[in-house]
Scaffold this motif. Structure first.
Motif, short mmCIF file in Angstrom:
data_model
loop_
_atom_site.label_atom_id
_atom_site.label_comp_id
_atom_site.label_asym_id
_atom_site.label_seq_id
_atom_site.Cartn_x
_atom_site.Cartn_y
_atom_site.Cartn_z
N ASP A 1 40.67 29.48 24.32
CA ASP A 1 40.93 28.26 25.09
C ASP A 1 39.58 27.56 25.22
OD1 ASP A 1 43.59 28.85 25.42
OD2 ASP A 1 43.53 29.03 27.60
N ASP B 1 43.00 24.17 26.85
CA ASP B 1 43.61 24.43 28.17
C ASP B 1 42.84 23.54 29.15
OD1 ASP B 1 44.67 25.43 30.47
OD2 ASP B 1 43.96 27.47 30.20
N GLU C 1 44.92 36.89 28.53
CA GLU C 1 43.84 35.95 28.83
C GLU C 1 43.10 36.39 30.08
OE1 GLU C 1 44.77 31.81 28.58
OE2 GLU C 1 43.13 31.23 29.92
N GLU D 1 38.78 32.15 27.32
CA GLU D 1 38.55 30.77 27.74
C GLU D 1 37.10 30.62 28.22
OE1 GLU D 1 41.44 28.84 30.35
OE2 GLU D 1 39.76 28.03 31.51
N HIS E 1 36.69 30.61 32.03
CA HIS E 1 36.86 31.91 32.67
C HIS E 1 35.65 32.80 32.43
CE1 HIS E 1 41.49 31.19 32.38
NE2 HIS E 1 40.85 30.25 33.04
CO LIG Z 1 43.17 29.30 29.68
#
Ligand SMILES: [Co+2]
Ligand SMILES: [Co+2]
Ligand SMILES: [Co+2]
Ligand SMILES: [Co+2]
Ligand SMILES: [Co+2]
Ligand SMILES: [Co+2]
Ligand SMILES: [Co+2]
Ligand SMILES: [Co+2]
Lengths: 436, 436, 436, 436
Positions: C295, C338, C231, C267, C270
């Motif tokens: 995510d 998440d 990730e 994600e 991110h």
């Molecule tokens: Co995440």
């Protein structure tokens, strides 16, 4: 008789199921929302500069557009530009337009030539407004493009530039007045600094305050009924601009005694550059009573400069109109598209696509905002959250009847020990998402 | 008698060639600059919270430090903490320290316990100040860590939290007064919002304005001679904080009639988070007459949160002091290190390294700033750049004797057509670099 | 028998007109899109950590939640936590969940205790999975919270931390295997640096490469059929993280020979921290053949840290699923939240609101993405834009049959002088807005 | 015979106490550092484009400079420009210069005219190099300014643009070869996208990979001994550029089999735009073995676009050279000023000030970096920190002799329970500050 520049003469409402790229699917001017026609809520304006004066250049490349009104250095082509501009306004059905002096006239060799050129174009605009019914939302002076303004207009270290700027503003206010403009806007792209090493903040603040006071004085003198609007932006082209954001401009207005005379023209893209959401800027302005008008053009969240793109995100636009509607709607202000098609969107059709998409997004956002208000859940939740402040003790604290000592006594006597209550953010977001 | 926590009891000035990591190479308190001792210019303060209350946690990990005063939940260890804190102040020779109530006392079950705990510690501080000569630069209340403040202190939708906050501020002002504190600071970490959906900006502004007015009223009532300071920060922990930056706080003060009563405590890290340079925030505050004190701790330019690192860049620090010196220097304010050693800097020695490095950087920055002022080139260039404004016509424009129409006539009559003049930015940067 | 923690036992689909806050308005698991059930497209997972292990703290404040499974330091309450966690999974009907070892078990005094604690919980999970039908999307090891990992896990300068990390990963892979997990994830929150001054990038890269190779070797050894996923995140908690973004991780995988063995868990939050849009990261990964799972939690565009909020913007989510569907949909991967409710969302109901809202947004986004694909306009426009590359000369250039010299000859001979063609961005955005 | 454009013909070293604005205070070409002349370490280059082709425009304003070689649309003035450019190189004593084709020749109507124009200028450059001793650090092709490149050069959807670009690159490589250039650079300002909606990432990657392979093939074919360099930049002018940063380009090179053929030209400003420090990008490149050359021009930390300013911060520059020196210094690369004076710096003298200041800053940075290396403290601390990895078990883990299972056994058997050690960041920063 049309110049034939645009592929379509008139964009019509065809409803949500239309797949005609040259039709509105949501903007239906006569649809009634909260008792008012959609057109009157939104008060759309098309901006002259991005669609007609900008040639597609960026810091790393030159002109990409090829237009029949280029080169923009003579009056004949300026007139042709005006013809096609009003064709766009008419095709879109935006009831308003906006312009800077430098968008509409060629640059003269001096102030007198600039003024003569501007006035000649204003004659034409007057006639075109009468023919088409298109109105002027606001006029403004471009005090940032020509080299003389490179170190500021009103905030220039050279008082001659201040004088040149003041005189130019007057001509633009005169033009706006003549054309029945409903507002006059000031955006200070060069009112700021590149480096503090050569800048006296106090002096420049005094200069800028004086200029804005003169603008207000002149407005009253000539009986201009519209609003004077300042458009905040934090930076670009300047490293730092004095009209940073809504809260900063409020402080400036208050310092110069102008908080009841001047309002704001808020732009989504500038909000983002300043580290805010658009709804933050609008809600800040409405809470201070200084919301005037909006520039409904977004920035790209990943770009650190002003991309002036047409809006394309309904949830964002809906929150903007939600705060505007809660403030009683736009008054003299409007929804201006200070937006440009991308540098690669070189076709005449692209100018239509940009505006059609933007108008439809705004229509959807407005409908959602109206529905949120009619539903009432958000308003009720908000009122409930602060309901405690209606209590007698709370009001005393708020109204100034209690001192810190009084409150300490109260806290000790009652052993005040407040428990946290849920802020319900996710629930409230879900409520909004029922409507967007 | 020392607890032996730190590897060295006293940091001394050894001059620029020293390689002793536990010596100052530049901070020489008695060195005279511009007629004043370096110590009196800089007025250093050590902050209690980062070095003694913070345990090394971050959003993705827990405690990394292991200190003899942990756990921080009882008075015995709070006293031990105080012993070691004053050992640090003494070792460094910072003439001042700063604290929040929550840094120095264990959290009580209610307001009464908090007050009792605080007062017991104040007794100890009083004695320690007398013994060591260390003074209090400012006190403040922590109205952001405990869960009750999660939705704001003065801006909480629950008036009981407002009351609890007001009472707590009073106890902290009392403590500051008793300890001879030279300022009282308010930082509103939770005075802001997470989402506008549950926030009434107008109501919260009124609450915050009332609280600050009460603080000022109480200051006068008890005869506190120090300054009341607000510390701006744009966000974090809140998504948006009302005390966004210097210009925003100015507007708030002006709105609530406090612009002559309250000044600013400016932090470099917060300037950066707000999209400004530190010198911008300082120059803004000095131009508005509201500079109070500084928190000399930087952010990392690549991190989007407040890293509160010790300063390590002389050119940046020099520009900060340059604007402070031009404002007449720090008055009741000081240079506070609202700075923490990194989470991986777990040794007692690291607390010394952080402060020693920061103090030396500030000393170098101050010396450079003083040299720039003594040299005079920058000041002269600045004066020359604006010299045109001393002219008669220019003064008339500035003082309000001319209207837009008058200026238009002048521009036309004189065919005013200003030519741009170099801003000389690179030259001025080179001048600065002669000194940093 | 329910613990009664949540106000509702089961969230059901009630259709778009429902105003029940505890119902889905769009997530209808059995609805068929592009020939597949919505549930199978989305493959939702609930994350253990944010809803059950995080206590509401942030860098400026402590715990705000009050849960029956606190304090989280003993096995009895860990079991209670598991009971309530599975009640959430069941109530929501998310077919999957995800966890770190440290979320589900108390921290032991050493590796052996950690392992024993984890295994005891895995026993319970095994039983609960059987009872409820909830499955494990992925397991992972928390190698960032405990102090020993402060300077990195696999990239720690201390090889003992590498060893401890490797052993911990093994136990978590074993747990994931036992529970039928469909993927195993590695997120390296501390695999990066705070300062280059104490960091050897080459050494740390070699360590991290070796660790990931061991993970892949062990996967094959035990016959784990799921995907190994990395990730990416650019920073936070570390100043710089090695798994910066999709393109950076690709380079790392290629360097260590792992590009066919390891995929990405992307994600949205991110992506934003790294300066990208979510669709950019997804499209990058799909173009490189390394998309694994997502995510689906957003960041706030105005916050410089990872806010891990539930998604709430349909247009953004739609573009994410559009690129996923064009890649053939999620395979072993899923849509993991998440995501955490805000620190002020302290009620059990808020945990439901967050997930319900997120699931509905994803359902709307997926439906829009499927409709865009069925409509085909975007795909056709894209194919048309690159159609020239199907030409014979173009293919020769692309396939390596021509050198620079050959091409120069061709350009000169044919006087190749290409004219720009519109990129049609606004038109394409309008097409998308027909569906979102 | 000088044109007299510059106020001074030759900038000389006068030592740190000089107050002559047209003298070096630190750049002393013959000073020996680490056994090598300063000139050979720094290998300065002046860039043609910013000082000679850019006219002072920005997105909100036009030309501010007034130069004897304007307008730049004919060969006569292009020759005059060349005369003055070499006067600048000579005055500064930068041993190198760099140029794009479009900087030095007027734009032709087609490829053939461009080539003829370029070659005519190359004739002149050849002669000027011989006369002055100035050498070419690198040449490059401008494949981003002219409208035909608006949608990409090698990544254009139109293969004719690919062909035009390839042919142009060849002419620029030929020119670079003829002029004895020591490197050839590719910067892909338009190799990226504005919107993913009209972009096929896979296709564009294949095109870009093929182009770079052709460049490498042609280099070998003609026996060019210099390095082929790619200059990363994350965005601007494109919303996203494929050569995002050092790590991204590494992945691209590896994917196309070019990691041993192509190196990087790193720019500080681009590092900052990508969310990195300059030293991060340099250290990343050196750890991957792909550092080629640097563009030593900074961005403003508060501006979200590429300001290309001359460096002015010694501590930052010192860290850049520290990592370069640890990599063995610049080889074929150099220190290029891809820097422009500010738009308001309109005097010829400003061009001197910018370069003089930048060269002095680099000289100071280099001296500091050399001193840090000679001192050795940093290197020793770094070695100590990783010393544990020299152990036998650690090496086995690293070299692949242990599996996860082996390591688990070791951890359990030895009850490995690592204790954190201080990262000493503040101490290390203090060490650096002894030298900057
Ligand atoms: Co995440
Ligand atoms: Co804008
Ligand atoms: Co605007
Ligand atoms: Co801070
Ligand atoms: Co602070
Ligand atoms: Co996250
Ligand atoms: Co650049
Ligand atoms: Co460059």
């Amino acid at each position: 008789m049309s110049t034939g520049f645009f592929p379509v003469d008139k964009i019509k409402y065809e409803g949500p199921d239309s797949t005609n790229p040259f039709a509105f699917r949501h903007y239906n001017p006569d649809e009634i929302l909260l008792g008012k026609r959609m057109e009157e809520h939104l008060r759309f304006a098309t901006a002259y500069w991005h669609s007609f004066a900008w040639e597609g250049g960026d810091p790393f490349g030159g002109r990409t557009f090829d237009r029949p009104w280029y080169p923009q250095d003579n009056m004949d082509l300026a007139k042709k530009k005006a013809d096609i501009a009003f064709e766009l306004f008419t095709a879109l059905g935006t009831p308003y337009y906006c312009f800077h002096d430098a968008d509409v006239r060629p640059e003269g060799a001096n102030f007198a030539e600039n003024t003569a050129n501007l006035n000649a174009i204003v004659d034409i605009f007057e006639q075109k407004q009468a023919e088409t019914g298109v109105k002027l939302l606001w006029g403004t002076a471009n005090l940032f493009s020509q080299a003389r303004f490179m170190s500021g207009a009103s905030t220039n270290p050279d008082p001659d530039v201040f004088a040149f700027s003041a005189a130019t503003i007057k001509t633009c206010m005169d033009a706006t007045m003549r054309l029945g403009g409903e507002n006059y806007v000031l955006w200070g792209g060069r009112e700021g600094y590149e480096t503090l090493l050569n800048t006296d903040l106090g002096k420049e603040d005094a200069q800028m305050g004086r200029m804005l006071n003169m603008v207000v004085e002149y407005k009253h003198k000539i009986g201009f009924k519209g609003a004077i609007l300042v458009e905040p932006k934090p930076q670009e082209p300047s490293k730092h601009q004095y009209d940073y954001d809504a809260a900063t401009v409020y402080g400036f207005l208050k310092r110069h005694g102008l908080e009841n005379e001047v309002k704001l023209n808020l732009e989504q893209g500038h909000a983002i550059l300043a580290g805010h959401s658009f709804e933050h800027e609008i809600a800040t302005a409405t809470s201070l009573g200084i919301l005037g008008s909006i520039d409904m053009n977004r920035n790209d969240y990943q770009s650190g400069w002003d991309t002036d793109q047409f809006p394309n995100n309904v949830p964002e636009v809906a929150l903007a109109y939600y705060h505007i509607l809660k403030d009683g709607g736009l008054k003299t202000g409007g929804t201006n598209f200070d937006a440009k098609v991308r540098r690669q969107s070189i076709d005449a059709a692209d100018l239509l696509h940009g505006h059609i998409g933007g108008m439809d997004i705004c229509a959807r956002g407005l409908k959602a905002a109206a529905a949120i208000i009619e539903d009432g859940t958000l308003d009720k939740e908000l009122a409930d959250r602060y309901a405690g402040w209606e209590g007698e003790e709370a009001q005393k604290m708020l109204k100034g009847e209690y001192s810190l000592e009084d409150i300490q006594k109260y806290v000790e006597a009652a052993d005040v020990n407040p428990k946290a209550k849920s802020g319900k953010q996710e629930y409230l977001e879900n409520v909004v998402n029922r409507f967007v």
